[in-house]
Enzyme design. Structure first.
Site, short mmCIF file in Angstrom:
data_model
loop_
_atom_site.label_atom_id
_atom_site.label_comp_id
_atom_site.label_asym_id
_atom_site.label_seq_id
_atom_site.Cartn_x
_atom_site.Cartn_y
_atom_site.Cartn_z
N ASN A 1 -10.17 0.05 -0.40
CA ASN A 1 -8.70 0.11 -0.33
C ASN A 1 -8.14 -0.50 -1.62
O ASN A 1 -8.24 -1.71 -1.84
CB ASN A 1 -8.24 -0.68 0.90
CG ASN A 1 -6.73 -0.64 1.09
OD1 ASN A 1 -5.99 -0.27 0.19
ND2 ASN A 1 -6.30 -1.03 2.28
N CYS B 1 0.82 -1.22 0.00
CA CYS B 1 0.00 0.00 0.00
C CYS B 1 0.85 1.26 0.00
O CYS B 1 0.37 2.34 -0.35
CB CYS B 1 -0.95 0.00 1.19
SG CYS B 1 -2.09 -1.39 1.15
N HIS C 1 -3.26 7.48 1.77
CA HIS C 1 -3.69 6.15 1.36
C HIS C 1 -5.09 5.93 1.90
O HIS C 1 -5.39 6.24 3.05
CB HIS C 1 -2.71 5.10 1.92
CG HIS C 1 -3.18 3.70 1.73
ND1 HIS C 1 -3.66 3.24 0.52
CD2 HIS C 1 -3.25 2.65 2.60
CE1 HIS C 1 -4.01 1.97 0.66
NE2 HIS C 1 -3.77 1.59 1.90
O1 UT7 Z 1 -3.94 -0.83 3.32
C1 UT7 Z 1 -3.03 -1.49 4.13
C2 UT7 Z 1 -3.21 -1.11 5.51
N1 UT7 Z 1 -4.41 -1.67 6.05
C3 UT7 Z 1 -5.10 -0.97 6.93
O2 UT7 Z 1 -4.76 0.15 7.19
C4 UT7 Z 1 -6.24 -1.64 7.64
C5 UT7 Z 1 -6.16 -1.33 9.10
N2 UT7 Z 1 -7.23 -1.91 9.87
C6 UT7 Z 1 -8.53 -1.53 9.77
O3 UT7 Z 1 -8.87 -0.72 8.93
C7 UT7 Z 1 -9.51 -2.09 10.76
O4 UT7 Z 1 -8.81 -2.78 11.78
C8 UT7 Z 1 -10.56 -3.04 10.12
C9 UT7 Z 1 -11.54 -2.23 9.28
C10 UT7 Z 1 -9.86 -4.08 9.28
C11 UT7 Z 1 -11.37 -3.73 11.20
O5 UT7 Z 1 -11.95 -2.79 12.09
P1 UT7 Z 1 -11.81 -3.01 13.67
O6 UT7 Z 1 -12.60 -1.96 14.31
O7 UT7 Z 1 -10.34 -3.07 13.97
O8 UT7 Z 1 -12.54 -4.40 13.89
P2 UT7 Z 1 -11.92 -5.76 14.46
O9 UT7 Z 1 -10.99 -6.36 13.50
O10 UT7 Z 1 -11.44 -5.46 15.84
O11 UT7 Z 1 -13.23 -6.65 14.53
C12 UT7 Z 1 -14.33 -6.30 15.39
C13 UT7 Z 1 -15.38 -7.38 15.26
C14 UT7 Z 1 -14.84 -8.79 15.40
O12 UT7 Z 1 -15.78 -9.52 16.15
P3 UT7 Z 1 -15.57 -9.80 17.73
O13 UT7 Z 1 -14.24 -10.51 17.82
O14 UT7 Z 1 -15.54 -8.44 18.37
O15 UT7 Z 1 -16.75 -10.62 18.07
C15 UT7 Z 1 -14.79 -9.31 13.99
O16 UT7 Z 1 -14.96 -10.72 13.93
O17 UT7 Z 1 -15.98 -7.33 13.96
C16 UT7 Z 1 -15.99 -8.63 13.37
N3 UT7 Z 1 -15.89 -8.50 11.93
C17 UT7 Z 1 -16.94 -8.28 11.13
N4 UT7 Z 1 -18.26 -8.18 11.38
C18 UT7 Z 1 -19.07 -7.93 10.34
C19 UT7 Z 1 -14.76 -8.51 11.17
N5 UT7 Z 1 -15.08 -8.32 9.87
C20 UT7 Z 1 -16.43 -8.17 9.82
C21 UT7 Z 1 -17.34 -7.93 8.78
N6 UT7 Z 1 -18.65 -7.83 9.09
N7 UT7 Z 1 -16.96 -7.79 7.50
#
Ligand code: UT7
Length: 333
Positions: A290, A124, A260
């Site tokens: 993204n 990225c 980005h």
């Molecule tokens: O481009 C390269 C660099 N990449 C980035 O910059 C990405 C950086 N990370 C992020 O943007 C965020 O961490 C995400 C958007 C990927 C995720 O957001 P988050 O607020 O960090 O969520 P999380 O990963 O902590 O997940 C929260 C909950 C989890 O459930 P539990 O464990 O709390 O029960 C996940 O299983 O959301 C769940 N979850 C979803 N639920 C519905 C994960 N993906 C999904 C989904 N739909 N698609």
């Protein structure tokens, strides 16, 4: 006099197919054999990432195909043809083949019969790495005009059963034409004023593709989103400030942050850390998702088309991705 790599053209291309968030939950056909149906919602994707929709390449449409269309738009914007270009630097992690480079495929498809072309792979952060390399080619006198491209087909490396990643990424391409122009050597010049590149391979396991020569398969993207998020805001604000310091400028002098486009919360957090309001930030993440190395040139092109970025504006681009690799480029448009 100082030679400056100056933007004289910009363009982008997005594949025709637009996929809205709700389609992942309702059932999405035509991306893979069979239907993609995930336990997710428009509300989750929108509130966690800011993404509302993304574009996916058609079957058979490759990264170099998207790149060529972005280059044609950028060349038209610059009033140039392919043979006016000395070099192509293409940032991608989703090249059509392991080799040759996607850049040489673009060179051929544009009908460019001279010069040289190569890919840059910093995921990225690829576009800020490509811009920095293109700047070095121009400043060192090895090239007068360089096409700098970010192009990706991340839909090809998604695990469609992993809702934590596959709803976040999209396909697209953007391109700039850089030209050597003479400046005064001060930060009042147009062109690239400073850049800053970093990587730290200790974090390679939090964002990677589990394929390559070691497996014989292309592989799928794997990400510990929360961990990447934790690094992002701090490292992005820090690299932007480093570029500003190199050019003896301050954040108040920035007209546009073009970050980005991974997550609106990261974009907003970084702007806040830089002390800048969101109305000085170009955001396209809602419409593109993204697109990895393509996201910054896409946002530059869209930002110009919207009338946001104008000649003379101070623009800072910043990005972080797999590696981890991160960096920024400060330029006057
Ligand atoms: O481009 C390269 C660099 N990449 C980035 O910059 C990405 C950086 N990370 C992020 O943007 C965020 O961490 C995400 C958007 C990927 C995720 O957001 P988050 O607020 O960090 O969520 P999380 O990963 O902590 O997940 C929260 C909950 C989890 O459930 P539990 O464990 O709390 O029960 C996940 O299983 O959301 C769940 N979850 C979803 N639920 C519905 C994960 N993906 C999904 C989904 N739909 N698609």
């Amino acid at each position: 006099m100082t030679t400056r790599a100056t933007v004289i053209g910009v363009g982008h291309y997005l594949p025709d197919r637009i996929v809205e968030n709700h389609e992942f939950a309702d059932g999405l056909d035509g991306v893979i054999d069979g239907t993609i149906k995930l336990d997710t919602s428009d509300d989750w994707i929108r509130s966690r990432s800011g993404i509302e929709r993304r574009h996916f390449a058609a079957a058979g449409q490759t990264t170099s195909d998207l790149a060529v269309k972005a280059c044609e738009a950028a060349l038209a914007d610059a009033g140039l043809v392919a043979d006016d270009i000395d070099a192509i630097v293409l940032a991608t992690s989703t090249a059509d083949l392991t080799f040759p480079s996607a850049a040489t495929m673009v060179q051929d498809k544009l009908g460019m019969t001279q010069g040289f072309a190569f890919d840059v792979q910093a995921v990225c952060a690829g576009f800020v790495y490509a811009l920095t390399n293109a700047n070095a080619l121009i400043v060192s006198g090895q090239a007068k005009r360089v096409l700098v491209i970010g192009a990706e087909t991340f839909s090809r490396i998604m695990d469609w059963t992993d809702r934590g990643t596959c709803v976040l990424f999209g396909d697209g391409a953007g391109a700039l034409v850089l030209e050597a122009q003479e400046g005064s050597g001060t930060n009042a010049d147009r062109g690239i004023l400073a850049s800053d590149l970093n990587s730290d391979g200790r974090y390679r396991d939090i964002l990677y593709v589990d394929g390559g020569t070691s497996t014989g398969q292309t592989g799928f993207l794997r990400m510990e989103g929360r961990e990447v998020f934790r690094h992002a805001v701090e490292k992005l604000a820090s690299t932007a400030n480093t570029s500003l310091a190199k050019a003896e400028m301050t954040a108040e002098q920035i007209d546009w942050v073009v970050p980005h486009q991974a997550n609106i919360r990261i974009i907003a957090g970084t702007a806040k850390k830089l002390g800048l309001p969101m109305d000085r930030v170009v955001t396209t993440v809602q419409d593109h998702g993204n697109t990895s190395a393509a996201s910054i040139p896409l946002a530059l092109s869209v930002g110009k088309a919207r009338g946001q970025i104008k000649p003379g504006d101070v623009v800072v681009t910043e990005a972080i991705g797999g590696g981890l690799a991160w960096g920024s480029v400060l330029l006057r448009w």
